[in-house]
Write an enzyme that holds these catalytic residues in place. Structure first.
Site, PDB file in Angstrom:
ATOM      1  N   ASP A   1       0.797  -1.227   0.000  1.00 50.36           N
ATOM      2  CA  ASP A   1       0.000   0.000   0.000  1.00 50.36           C
ATOM      3  C   ASP A   1       0.834   1.285   0.000  1.00 50.36           C
ATOM      4  O   ASP A   1       0.403   2.314  -0.485  1.00 50.36           O
ATOM      5  CB  ASP A   1      -0.940   0.017   1.218  1.00 50.36           C
ATOM      6  CG  ASP A   1      -0.214  -0.223   2.538  1.00 50.36           C
ATOM      7  OD1 ASP A   1       1.027  -0.351   2.515  1.00 50.36           O
ATOM      8  OD2 ASP A   1      -0.872  -0.299   3.584  1.00 50.36           O
ATOM      9  N   HIS A   2       2.052   1.230   0.534  1.00 50.53           N
ATOM     10  CA  HIS A   2       2.806   2.474   0.733  1.00 50.53           C
ATOM     11  C   HIS A   2       3.598   2.920  -0.492  1.00 50.53           C
ATOM     12  O   HIS A   2       4.048   4.055  -0.539  1.00 50.53           O
ATOM     13  CB  HIS A   2       3.785   2.310   1.902  1.00 50.53           C
ATOM     14  CG  HIS A   2       3.147   2.462   3.252  1.00 50.53           C
ATOM     15  ND1 HIS A   2       2.162   1.625   3.699  1.00 50.53           N
ATOM     16  CD2 HIS A   2       3.363   3.357   4.247  1.00 50.53           C
ATOM     17  CE1 HIS A   2       1.799   1.995   4.925  1.00 50.53           C
ATOM     18  NE2 HIS A   2       2.511   3.042   5.277  1.00 50.53           N
TER      19      HIS A   2
ATOM     20  N   ASP B   1       3.422  -0.979  11.624  1.00 51.15           N
ATOM     21  CA  ASP B   1       2.941   0.326  11.208  1.00 51.15           C
ATOM     22  C   ASP B   1       2.270   0.953  12.419  1.00 51.15           C
ATOM     23  O   ASP B   1       1.538   0.276  13.143  1.00 51.15           O
ATOM     24  CB  ASP B   1       1.924   0.176  10.067  1.00 51.15           C
ATOM     25  CG  ASP B   1       1.599   1.537   9.474  1.00 51.15           C
ATOM     26  OD1 ASP B   1       2.189   1.890   8.441  1.00 51.15           O
ATOM     27  OD2 ASP B   1       0.781   2.264  10.077  1.00 51.15           O
TER      28      ASP B   1
ATOM     29  N   ARG C   1      -1.615  12.456   9.925  1.00 53.17           N
ATOM     30  CA  ARG C   1      -0.323  13.093  10.227  1.00 53.17           C
ATOM     31  C   ARG C   1      -0.196  14.370   9.419  1.00 53.17           C
ATOM     32  O   ARG C   1      -0.625  14.430   8.260  1.00 53.17           O
ATOM     33  CB  ARG C   1       0.835  12.174   9.849  1.00 53.17           C
ATOM     34  CG  ARG C   1       0.825  10.919  10.643  1.00 53.17           C
ATOM     35  CD  ARG C   1       2.199  10.514  11.126  1.00 53.17           C
ATOM     36  NE  ARG C   1       2.030   9.766  12.334  1.00 53.17           N
ATOM     37  CZ  ARG C   1       2.368   8.484  12.491  1.00 53.17           C
ATOM     38  NH1 ARG C   1       2.977   7.839  11.520  1.00 53.17           N
ATOM     39  NH2 ARG C   1       2.166   7.893  13.632  1.00 53.17           N
TER      40      ARG C   1
ATOM     41  N   SER D   1       5.977   7.482  13.049  1.00 55.92           N
ATOM     42  CA  SER D   1       6.018   6.193  12.369  1.00 55.92           C
ATOM     43  C   SER D   1       6.762   5.110  13.150  1.00 55.92           C
ATOM     44  O   SER D   1       7.629   5.379  13.973  1.00 55.92           O
ATOM     45  CB  SER D   1       6.723   6.395  11.027  1.00 55.92           C
ATOM     46  OG  SER D   1       7.214   5.180  10.532  1.00 55.92           O
TER      47      SER D   1
ATOM     48  N   ARG E   1       8.714   3.090  11.601  1.00 59.06           N
ATOM     49  CA  ARG E   1       9.819   2.663  10.732  1.00 59.06           C
ATOM     50  C   ARG E   1      11.122   2.482  11.521  1.00 59.06           C
ATOM     51  O   ARG E   1      11.630   3.400  12.158  1.00 59.06           O
ATOM     52  CB  ARG E   1      10.008   3.653   9.573  1.00 59.06           C
ATOM     53  CG  ARG E   1      10.385   5.046   9.971  1.00 59.06           C
ATOM     54  CD  ARG E   1      10.276   6.014   8.807  1.00 59.06           C
ATOM     55  NE  ARG E   1       8.890   6.289   8.490  1.00 59.06           N
ATOM     56  CZ  ARG E   1       8.406   7.483   8.135  1.00 59.06           C
ATOM     57  NH1 ARG E   1       9.190   8.516   7.998  1.00 59.06           N
ATOM     58  NH2 ARG E   1       7.134   7.658   7.880  1.00 59.06           N
TER      59      ARG E   1
END
Ligand code: MIC
Ligand code: SF4
Length: 761
Positions: A95-96, A160, A448, A647, A649
């Protein structure tokens, strides 16, 4: 739904009553919903007294979900563990990585082409390790999880930060870095500090323009971006049942913006209806049967202050539509307060782009309410005044809203429909309408709004509100517009006001069920072993991971200050997304973005610092770090409050580690990032006295003592030696710093990373 998914739910429910009884005995009292779910997934019921915010517990989550931008690193790490199958049901969602430009079809084709290598890697490694793979175009991870896998009373991890979306369906769903997901996929129990529980008491009923989004914006304004750290937000009270299941998911999704571990709603008929509408009638029946175990104990509702650490009261009937922004999701204003704010802050009135969708707000209900607003304008012959973009959350929602005519309404008002993906929400947006550096306003229904987040332009002011409100502004084009009180003029010159948005929570004719994008792995290990997952040695997007070296067991003398960040330093500042997403599977390449958004406290400029050994300044941080690394010179990062917000990440921890960072010393951390640093073998420290932040200068050398004897709860002594012209200059200052390592996390640190521990194990 697949038999194995149903079996999982049956197994969880079969054991919950006994587990709750055991937990009541351990705690000596009734249970909140949070405790019920946690205790039904605990690895071992602890014998000792538990203290919220302190005790460290181990859990066995039911599932893991990963999105493509984080799955690459997670799967690269899983490969290193040497396991051949994931220990819990796991999914990967593409999706990203889809760049939004001209519209859904062409953007998707373009993404398939540009990202082919990465998609091939993700699908083949998913097949190899027994993971279900959702192809690009199938939807945003959180929407697909809600539609297919989430269930009341379950517990899952997702790579996520918006994984808590599944809390709208009564699940404890926690956002983590890839290394944590790998632990669970490798069959280990997963550790978490027993969280504090914030109770949000909802009374009344939403009406008019107020939407579920306004509930979470209100909570964000009250708790702020760090108010949720180490806490789970549990919604309770009569108002909960007045919000649809997908509306609840909007609320729990955006709890991530407060740093909350997760947010959760109690099971009710709205959740049951959503489960039935998404072809999970058996799960709904089971949940109905076990409803008492999927809600807080009655004693909690009678006397909430005895059970929750904090309580926030919200009367839904009094909520007005609101905006948050720019640059932070907790700067809250009612729509009616905007004209004054615009005048005071000099925000431009003109809205340049309006965007709805994202994992937070792309449900059938959101789209139908927004389409209702758009339809009113269309009936008067109006088109959107500014570019208007719609991102559906999943193929299932898209097909359903196409059938029900909403897409036609959007097309007729001139909206661009983007792929079922993150798109502009993650900066995957090729914006052609403005030049970089131009101050401009955009309005979104995303979650965000950090600087540069959507379009890489630091001068874009992004305001976040409900999708229906954003839709109204697509027609007014004016940030001050208040649909409750203001009118618009149609092409005939007639003034009109929008009537309140209305829409269906669930499609009257049912969802157009779609699992088109799903690839299931081969059934047997033998077949899976045959799946090749080669990575080309010349690839610039994927590279196999090399283990980080173990810690030498010593203190850390004479560290250089690579970067001292001023103000907000989110993971977007540390490891930007957008154009850099393409390197998420290649540690050396992505590390070239390290700290490019961080504000240098000594110069006020972003992304650049000084090599204090050579005196050369104005160098990009990765460049300075590489120069230090080549000299074997360790370095430290200094940060302010809520460092690493945003995030999940783990690249924001892996890149510093890869380029030689030893420790990160800050006023406070966001939860996921602090754990990510620990998992990658970096020492995360907080100032015992936040004022010590001011003692650190650009050329100072920092010595950390007490590291060699580090143990849970021990203190680290920081000594700051000023330097001038390469020599010590004056007396050193010392102060104390704290760490939050548990015994298990210290093993990661000692081994060099959590992954190194798993490899040995
Ligand atoms: C986000 O919303 O910031 C992201 C992009 O979804 C991230 C994950 C990522 O950076 O890959 C998140 O929320 O964790
Ligand atoms: Fe994607 Fe945005 Fe949701 Fe993150 S917040 S998962 S980028 S849609």
């Amino acid at each position: 739904m697949e038999t194995s998914d149903l079996k999982l739910v049956e197994d969880v429910y079969a054991g919950i009553d006994a587990k709750h009884t055991a937990a009541r005995t351990t705690l000596g009292r009734a249970l909140t919903l949070t405790e019920k779910i946690l205790f039904s997934h605990i690895a071992d019921i602890p014998k000792k007294t538990l203290t919220r915010g302190e005790s460290y517990l181990f859990f066995r989550p039911d599932r893991v979900a990963m999105q493509d931008a984080t799955a690459q690193m997670a799967l690269l790490q899983f490969m290193v563990t040497g396991r051949d199958t994931v220990a819990v049901p796991s999914t990967v969602h593409c999706d990203h990585l889809i760049l939004a430009h001209t519209g859904s079809k062409s953007d998707l084709l373009q993404a398939l082409d540009v990202n082919r290598e990465v998609y091939d890697f993700l699908s083949s490694s998913s097949a190899k390790y027994g993971i279900r793979f959702w192809k690009p175009g199938s939807g945003i991870i959180h929407q697909v999880v809600l539609e297919q896998y989430a269930f009341p009373g379950g517990m899952m991890l997702g790579t996520d930060s918006h994984t808590p979306n599944a809390g709208g369906l009564g699940m404890i769903a926690i956002g983590v870095g890839g290394a944590d997901a790998v632990e669970v996929m490798a069959g280990q129990a997963w550790g978490l500090v027993y969280p504090k529980v914030v109770g949000v008491h909802l009374t009344g009923k939403l009406s008019g323009w107020a939407a579920p989004k306004d509930v979470i914006l209100k909570v964000a304004g009250a708790l702020t971006v760090k108010g949720g750290t180490g806490k789970i937000i549990e919604y309770f009270g009569p108002g909960t049942a007045s919000i649809s299941c997908t509306g609840k998911a909007t609320i729990t999704n955006m709890g991530a913006e407060l740093g909350a571990t997760t947010s959760v709603f109690p099971y009710d008929a709205r959740m049951g209806a959503y489960l039935r509408a998404t072809e999970r009638t058996k799960v709904a029946d089971l949940a109905d049967k076990h409803a008492a175990g999927l809600q807080p104990d009655p004693e909690v509702l009678v006397n909430p202050s005895k059970f929750y650490d904090e309580i926030l009261e919200i009367d839904l009937s009094t909520l007005e539509p609101q905006w948050v922004g720019p640059h932070t999701p907790d700067l809250l204003r009612k729509v009616s307060e905007m004209p004054a704010a615009i005048a005071k802050e000099n925000y431009p009135h003109d809205v340049r782009v309006a965007l709805i969708g994202s994992c937070t707000n792309s449900s059938y209900e959101d789209i139908s309410r927004s389409a209702h607003v758009a339809k009113q304008a269309l009936a008067r012959g109006m088109k959107a005044r500014v570019p208007f973009m719609v991102t559906p959350g999943s193929d299932q929602v898209l097909k359903t809203i196409e059938r029900d005519g909403f897409m036609k309404t959007f097309a007729d008002v001139g909206a661009t429909v983007l792929a079922n993906a993150c798109g502009p929400c993650i900066g995957q947006w090729q914006r052609d309408d403005i030049k970089k550096g131009e101050t401009n306003v955009i309005v979104t229904s995303y979650n965000r709004n950090f600087k540069k987040r959507n379009d890489d332009n630091p001068e874009t002011l992004a305001f976040i509100g409900s999708p229906e409100l954003v839709t109204a502004l697509a027609f007014s084009g004016n940030l001050a517009f208040n649909p409750v009180t203001d009118s618009l003029t149609d092409p005939q010159g007639t003034k009109f006001m929008f009537t309140e948005p209305s829409g269906d929570e669930l499609p009257k004719s049912g969802y157009v069920f779609s699992r088109e994008g799903l690839l299931s792995p081969p059934a047997t290990v033998e077949e899976r072993r045959k799946v090749p997952t080669g990575i080309s040695p010349t690839s610039d997007r994927l590279a196999e991971l090399q283990p980080f070296p173990a810690w030498d067991g010593k203190d850390m003398p004479d560290l250089l200050v690579l970067m001292k960040a001023k103000g907000k330093c989110t993971t977007d500042h540390i490891s930007q997304a957008g154009p850099w997403l393409k390197y998420r599977g290649h540690l050396a390449n992505i590390s070239n973005n390290m700290f490019l958004g961080a504000i240098n406290a000594f110069t006020g400029e972003p992304g650049k610092g000084k090599n204090v050994l050579t005196g050369e300044g104005n160098l990009a941080y990765p460049e300075v770090a590489k120069q230090y690394k080549s000299k074997n010179q360790g370095w430290i990062v200094i940060g302010d409050e809520n460092y690493g917000e945003g995030s999940s990440r783990e690249h924001a921890a892996m890149s510093p580690r890869f380029l030689g960072c030893r420790a990160v010393l800050v006023r406070s951390f966001a939860r996921i990032h602090e754990t990510n640093l620990k998992a990658q073998g970096i020492l995360p420290l907080t100032f015992a006295d936040p004022a010590s932040y001011d003692l650190i200068g650009e050329s100072d050398r920092i010595t950390l003592s007490g590291v060699s004897q580090i143990k849970p709860g021990s203190e680290i002594v920081v000594s700051v030696q000023p330097y001038k012209d390469g020599k010590p200059d004056g007396a050193a200052k010392t102060f104390k710093a704290k760490h939050t390592f548990t015994p298990e996390q210290l093993e990661w640190f000692k081994a060099g990373s959590g992954l190194n521990v798993l490899r040995k194990g």
